[in-house]
Each structure stands twice: as C-alpha cells, then as structure tokens.
Scaffold this motif. Structure first.
Motif, PDB file in Angstrom:
ATOM      1  N   PHE A  95      53.448  36.299  30.383  1.00  0.00           N
ATOM      2  CA  PHE A  95      52.221  36.348  29.565  1.00  0.00           C
ATOM      3  C   PHE A  95      52.168  37.409  28.497  1.00  0.00           C
ATOM      4  N   CYS A  96      51.523  37.531  27.489  1.00  0.00           N
ATOM      5  CA  CYS A  96      51.350  38.408  26.563  1.00  0.00           C
ATOM      6  C   CYS A  96      50.676  39.737  26.985  1.00  0.00           C
ATOM      7  N   ALA A  97      51.730  40.732  27.074  1.00  0.00           N
ATOM      8  CA  ALA A  97      51.217  42.267  27.611  1.00  0.00           C
ATOM      9  C   ALA A  97      49.953  42.396  27.312  1.00  0.00           C
ATOM     10  N   HIS A  98      49.470  42.239  26.127  1.00  0.00           N
ATOM     11  CA  HIS A  98      48.208  42.708  25.546  1.00  0.00           C
ATOM     12  C   HIS A  98      47.255  41.913  26.321  1.00  0.00           C
ATOM     13  N   LYS A  99      47.359  40.685  26.743  1.00  0.00           N
ATOM     14  CA  LYS A  99      46.138  40.037  27.511  1.00  0.00           C
ATOM     15  C   LYS A  99      46.209  39.876  29.022  1.00  0.00           C
ATOM     16  N   SER A 100      47.401  40.608  29.639  1.00  0.00           N
ATOM     17  CA  SER A 100      47.529  40.570  31.001  1.00  0.00           C
ATOM     18  C   SER A 100      46.509  41.258  31.791  1.00  0.00           C
ATOM     19  N   GLY A 101      45.874  42.490  31.173  1.00  0.00           N
ATOM     20  CA  GLY A 101      44.654  43.036  31.987  1.00  0.00           C
ATOM     21  C   GLY A 101      43.510  42.105  32.121  1.00  0.00           C
ATOM     22  N   SER A 102      43.205  41.502  31.233  1.00  0.00           N
ATOM     23  CA  SER A 102      42.156  40.413  31.300  1.00  0.00           C
ATOM     24  C   SER A 102      42.377  39.186  32.189  1.00  0.00           C
ATOM     25  N   VAL A 103      43.515  38.929  32.216  1.00  0.00           N
ATOM     26  CA  VAL A 103      44.013  37.751  33.184  1.00  0.00           C
ATOM     27  C   VAL A 103      43.658  38.365  34.649  1.00  0.00           C
ATOM     28  N   LEU A 104      44.233  39.604  34.928  1.00  0.00           N
ATOM     29  CA  LEU A 104      44.205  40.116  36.108  1.00  0.00           C
ATOM     30  C   LEU A 104      42.795  40.624  36.533  1.00  0.00           C
ATOM     31  N   ASN A 105      41.814  40.823  35.609  1.00  0.00           N
ATOM     32  CA  ASN A 105      40.620  41.137  35.844  1.00  0.00           C
ATOM     33  C   ASN A 105      39.691  39.535  36.189  1.00  0.00           C
ATOM     34  N   GLU A 106      39.964  38.749  35.462  1.00  0.00           N
ATOM     35  CA  GLU A 106      39.638  37.505  35.954  1.00  0.00           C
ATOM     36  C   GLU A 106      40.124  36.990  37.410  1.00  0.00           C
ATOM     37  N   LEU A 107      41.203  37.344  37.785  1.00  0.00           N
ATOM     38  CA  LEU A 107      41.941  36.853  38.983  1.00  0.00           C
ATOM     39  C   LEU A 107      41.148  37.716  40.033  1.00  0.00           C
ATOM     40  N   ILE A 108      40.924  39.010  39.935  1.00  0.00           N
ATOM     41  CA  ILE A 108      40.087  39.895  40.772  1.00  0.00           C
ATOM     42  C   ILE A 108      38.824  39.303  40.919  1.00  0.00           C
ATOM     43  N   ASP A 109      38.139  38.833  39.935  1.00  0.00           N
ATOM     44  CA  ASP A 109      36.744  38.602  39.804  1.00  0.00           C
ATOM     45  C   ASP A 109      36.570  37.099  40.730  1.00  0.00           C
ATOM     46  N   SER A 110      37.502  36.369  40.537  1.00  0.00           N
ATOM     47  CA  SER A 110      37.547  34.912  41.088  1.00  0.00           C
ATOM     48  C   SER A 110      37.900  34.910  42.617  1.00  0.00           C
ATOM     49  N   MET A 111      38.681  35.842  42.976  1.00  0.00           N
ATOM     50  CA  MET A 111      39.477  35.757  44.289  1.00  0.00           C
ATOM     51  C   MET A 111      38.526  36.502  45.490  1.00  0.00           C
ATOM     52  N   GLU A 112      38.413  35.914  46.577  1.00  0.00           N
ATOM     53  CA  GLU A 112      37.917  36.539  47.709  1.00  0.00           C
ATOM     54  C   GLU A 112      38.773  37.615  48.306  1.00  0.00           C
ATOM     55  N   ILE A 113      38.555  38.830  48.278  1.00  0.00           N
ATOM     56  CA  ILE A 113      39.221  39.889  48.894  1.00  0.00           C
ATOM     57  C   ILE A 113      38.332  40.924  49.673  1.00  0.00           C
ATOM     58  N   SER A 114      38.628  41.742  50.740  1.00  0.00           N
ATOM     59  CA  SER A 114      37.972  42.096  51.546  1.00  0.00           C
ATOM     60  C   SER A 114      37.626  43.613  51.109  1.00  0.00           C
ATOM     61  N   GLN A 115      36.778  44.148  51.574  1.00  0.00           N
ATOM     62  CA  GLN A 115      36.320  45.747  50.984  1.00  0.00           C
ATOM     63  C   GLN A 115      37.336  46.696  51.160  1.00  0.00           C
ATOM     64  N   ALA A 116      38.409  46.522  52.191  1.00  0.00           N
ATOM     65  CA  ALA A 116      39.445  47.460  52.382  1.00  0.00           C
ATOM     66  C   ALA A 116      40.293  47.165  50.864  1.00  0.00           C
ATOM     67  N   ASP A 117      40.650  45.901  50.777  1.00  0.00           N
ATOM     68  CA  ASP A 117      41.429  45.717  49.505  1.00  0.00           C
ATOM     69  C   ASP A 117      40.665  46.041  48.210  1.00  0.00           C
ATOM     70  N   ILE A 118      39.324  46.175  48.150  1.00  0.00           N
ATOM     71  CA  ILE A 118      38.580  46.587  47.022  1.00  0.00           C
ATOM     72  C   ILE A 118      38.768  48.059  46.887  1.00  0.00           C
ATOM     73  N   LYS A 119      38.730  48.895  48.037  1.00  0.00           N
ATOM     74  CA  LYS A 119      38.883  50.219  47.997  1.00  0.00           C
ATOM     75  C   LYS A 119      40.280  50.428  47.583  1.00  0.00           C
ATOM     76  N   MET A 120      41.524  49.834  48.035  1.00  0.00           N
ATOM     77  CA  MET A 120      42.757  50.003  47.799  1.00  0.00           C
ATOM     78  C   MET A 120      42.885  49.916  46.342  1.00  0.00           C
ATOM     79  N   LEU A 121      42.177  48.836  45.485  1.00  0.00           N
ATOM     80  CA  LEU A 121      42.246  48.499  44.210  1.00  0.00           C
ATOM     81  C   LEU A 121      41.720  49.692  43.269  1.00  0.00           C
ATOM     82  N   GLN A 122      40.519  49.966  43.865  1.00  0.00           N
ATOM     83  CA  GLN A 122      39.867  51.178  43.180  1.00  0.00           C
ATOM     84  C   GLN A 122      40.622  52.454  43.055  1.00  0.00           C
ATOM     85  N   LYS A 123      41.409  52.752  44.275  1.00  0.00           N
ATOM     86  CA  LYS A 123      42.296  54.083  44.323  1.00  0.00           C
ATOM     87  C   LYS A 123      43.330  53.862  43.413  1.00  0.00           C
TER      88      LYS A 123
END
Ligand SMILES: [Zn+2]
Length: 149
Positions: A95-123
């Motif tokens: 993918f375009c390096a410039h756009k990878s962040g927004s793809v990643l954001n969309e991915l996280i937004d649409s994925m079911e992940i646990s509270q523990a995973d979210i805390k890991m991501l925040q860190k």
C-alpha cells in the motif's frame, strides 16, 4: 520433525490454506482425516479438495508430515503469530505509505477486539507518538509525488 523454523518465511498462503493451517496450529499434531473431518464442519469442501490443500502446504513447507503407525501426522513448520505478522506486514507493504495509517485506523475501527487488546494498542500508540514523523510521504511514484500529497 516438529521443529519450528525461526526465520520469517514469505507467506504465500491462500484463504483456503489458512483454514487448514489454523486447524494444525490449534491441534499441533493431526492426521489428514482429522483435518478433513473438522474442515467439513465449516465448509462444504470435498475430501480431495482438502487433501490437495494439505499436499500444497506440505510442498510449500508450511506443513511437515511424519509416518506413525501407517498414517501421516501433520504439524506446522512455522509459528502462527510470526506467520500472521509476516502476512499482515506484506499486505501493508503493497500500500501507499502515506495512506497506510488511515487503512489501519479503518481496520481497527471495524474489528472486534478485546479491552486488553485496546489497552495494548493504546500503549503502542503512545510509544509511537514520541518518535513518529509529522508526515509520512507517499511512495507511489518513483520520484515522489511532488505536490499531490
Ligand atoms: Zn501514494
């Protein structure tokens, strides 16, 4: 042998083959008839289709087999976490390096992940923020994209 290779391997695994790998990773040592049995609870694939997938994965050296009491026992030659990471990395590398962040954001937004995973991501994000560049350049054209991005 059920030795796990350490070096990352180019992950060329089809969607159907991933289903087989996930069974082997979960059960560790498994016969082809066990794989067929389990696959057919989720998919309508024929025995021969599943056997073909197993053979292909063995030829590509993602699976190894050992004869035990007249039947083959299959096991994975690669680690699950490392293989998933490598696969996701190779996907984003296209993918375009410039756009990878927004793809990643969309991915996280649409994925079911646990509270523990979210805390890991925040860190992880907090740590990244300290050293992140202000802007990541588009790398789609050989000489950069001038004023287009
Ligand atoms: Zn670009």
């Amino acid at each position: 042998m059920d030795t796990v290779k350490k070096e990352p391997k180019k992950v060329e695994i089809s969607s159907a083959e991933w289903q087989i790998m996930r069974i082997v990773w979960t059960l560790k040592h498994v016969t082809s008839s066990e794989i067929i049995n389990l696959m057919q609870k989720k998919q309508t694939w024929s025995d021969s289709t599943i056997k073909t997938l197993i053979t292909r994965l063995t030829k590509k050296e993602f699976l190894s087999r050992e004869k035990e009491q007249g039947r083959y026992i299959y096991s994975a030659t690669v680690e699950e976490q490392a293989t998933m990471n490598e696969y996701a990395n190779s996907l984003f590398a296209d993918f375009c390096a410039h756009k990878s962040g927004s793809v990643l954001n969309e991915l996280i937004d649409s994925m079911e992940i646990s509270q523990a995973d979210i805390k890991m991501l925040q860190k992880t994000l907090d740590n990244k923020l300290a050293t992140a560049p202000e802007h990541v350049k588009c790398d789609c054209l050989p000489d950069g994209c001038a004023d287009m991005c």
